[in-house]
Design an enzyme around this catalytic site. Structure first.
Site, PDB file in Angstrom:
ATOM      1  N   TYR A 165       2.892  -0.740  -0.909  1.00  0.00           N
ATOM      2  CA  TYR A 165       3.437  -1.833  -1.724  1.00  0.00           C
ATOM      3  C   TYR A 165       3.945  -1.311  -3.068  1.00  0.00           C
ATOM      4  O   TYR A 165       5.049  -1.650  -3.511  1.00  0.00           O
ATOM      5  CB  TYR A 165       2.338  -2.876  -1.924  1.00  0.00           C
ATOM      6  CG  TYR A 165       2.709  -4.075  -2.748  1.00  0.00           C
ATOM      7  CD1 TYR A 165       3.483  -5.104  -2.218  1.00  0.00           C
ATOM      8  CD2 TYR A 165       2.248  -4.202  -4.063  1.00  0.00           C
ATOM      9  CE1 TYR A 165       3.798  -6.228  -2.976  1.00  0.00           C
ATOM     10  CE2 TYR A 165       2.554  -5.316  -4.824  1.00  0.00           C
ATOM     11  CZ  TYR A 165       3.326  -6.329  -4.269  1.00  0.00           C
ATOM     12  OH  TYR A 165       3.637  -7.440  -5.023  1.00  0.00           O
ATOM     13  N   LYS A 169       7.756  -1.485  -4.484  1.00  0.00           N
ATOM     14  CA  LYS A 169       8.057  -2.224  -5.709  1.00  0.00           C
ATOM     15  C   LYS A 169       8.616  -1.309  -6.801  1.00  0.00           C
ATOM     16  O   LYS A 169       9.415  -1.737  -7.634  1.00  0.00           O
ATOM     17  CB  LYS A 169       6.802  -2.951  -6.202  1.00  0.00           C
ATOM     18  CG  LYS A 169       6.398  -4.136  -5.329  1.00  0.00           C
ATOM     19  CD  LYS A 169       7.530  -5.157  -5.169  1.00  0.00           C
ATOM     20  CE  LYS A 169       7.047  -6.462  -4.552  1.00  0.00           C
ATOM     21  NZ  LYS A 169       8.145  -7.426  -4.351  1.00  0.00           N
TER      22      LYS A 169
END
Length: 270
Positions: A165, A169
């Site tokens: 993640y 991001k």
């Protein structure tokens, strides 16, 4: 005050949570909104709520990771409203694991939804944003368009159990800054919001047992409580507070803001 009257916005992942709050806020300020969700029911509910208040909205249901989705959502947007002014890349979920236990599938899934999908959507939007702007400029018109990408504090400072993640991001931030440089001369502002702990189903107590795409979502309650105590404001943000940051970057208020990352985290990361 209708700051977005006549504008058309696509908000991915807008059947629930931050995306829903952002879509509602954009609609309240006059924008026609394209709602997207994995599931038909929340998308239909969001559309109905906007229309009940006198706004305009349609839904395009499906996964942003589907290679055919960008073309489909653009076509339906243009067919319904004739233009595109605002693109909010919000859809996503988490699939956490410590790195020594993380599978290739887990890592790739986060890249697909948080980074590759926004890239594809921005690329597919080029005729309706970049090319449209070129034509307007040739006619002596100045029309601002906005791209808002949703990142996370995890993409800036990393987070235990979220190598996948956090990497995706962080990539969103690089994508944002590049689009700002490439398309800024066409009056297209591309910025990102980096959220901290926002109170949505993705950050609710994991003990509730909810899933997305067959993956368990949420944060163990003890971890969530510790996280809240590490935030200077001692609480999670609300979806409406998160949506306000998206609205700012999608509105004329940010016409000279480009390539920036707006941190929305209650002071957790400054």
């Amino acid at each position: 005050m209708s700051m977005l009257q006549g504008k058309v916005a696509i908000v991915t992942g807008s059947g629930r949570g931050v995306g829903r709050a952002a879509a509602d806020m954009l609609a309240e300020h006059g924008a026609a909104v394209v709602i997207n969700d994995l599931d038909e029911a929340p998308a239909a509910e969001a559309v109905a709520a906007i229309k009940e208040k006198g706004g305009q909205a349609i839904s395009v249901v499906g996964s942003v990771t589907d290679p055919d989705f960008p073309k489909r959502v653009m076509q339906q947007t243009i067919q319904a409203f004739g233009r595109l002014d605002i693109l909010v890349n919000n859809a996503g979920y988490t699939w956490d694991s410590l790195i020594h236990k993380m599978t290739d599938e887990q890592f790739q899934a986060m890249l697909d939804v948080h980074l590759i999908a926004p890239f594809r959507l921005i690329r597919e939007a080029a005729p309706y944003m970049r090319d449209a702007a070129k034509t307007e400029m040739e006619q002596g018109q100045t029309v601002y368009r906005k791209i808002v990408n949703v990142s996370s504090v995890a993409g800036i400072m990393g987070n235990v159990g979220q190598a996948n993640y956090a990497s995706a991001k962080a990539g969103v931030i690089g994508l944002t800054k590049t689009i700002a440089r490439e398309w800024g001369s066409f009056n297209i502002n591309c910025n990102a919001v980096a959220f901290g702990l926002i109170d949505t189903r993705l950050t609710q107590s994991k003990e509730k047992g909810e899933t997305v795409q067959g993956v368990a979502i949420g944060i163990p309650e003890k971890v969530r409580q510790m996280f809240e105590q590490s935030i200077p404001q001692r609480r999670a943000g609300t979806p409406e507070e998160a949506a306000a940051a998206i609205f700012y970057l999608a509105s004329p208020l940010s016409n000279y803001v480009n390539g920036q990352v707006l941190n929305v985290n209650g002071g957790f990361y400054t």
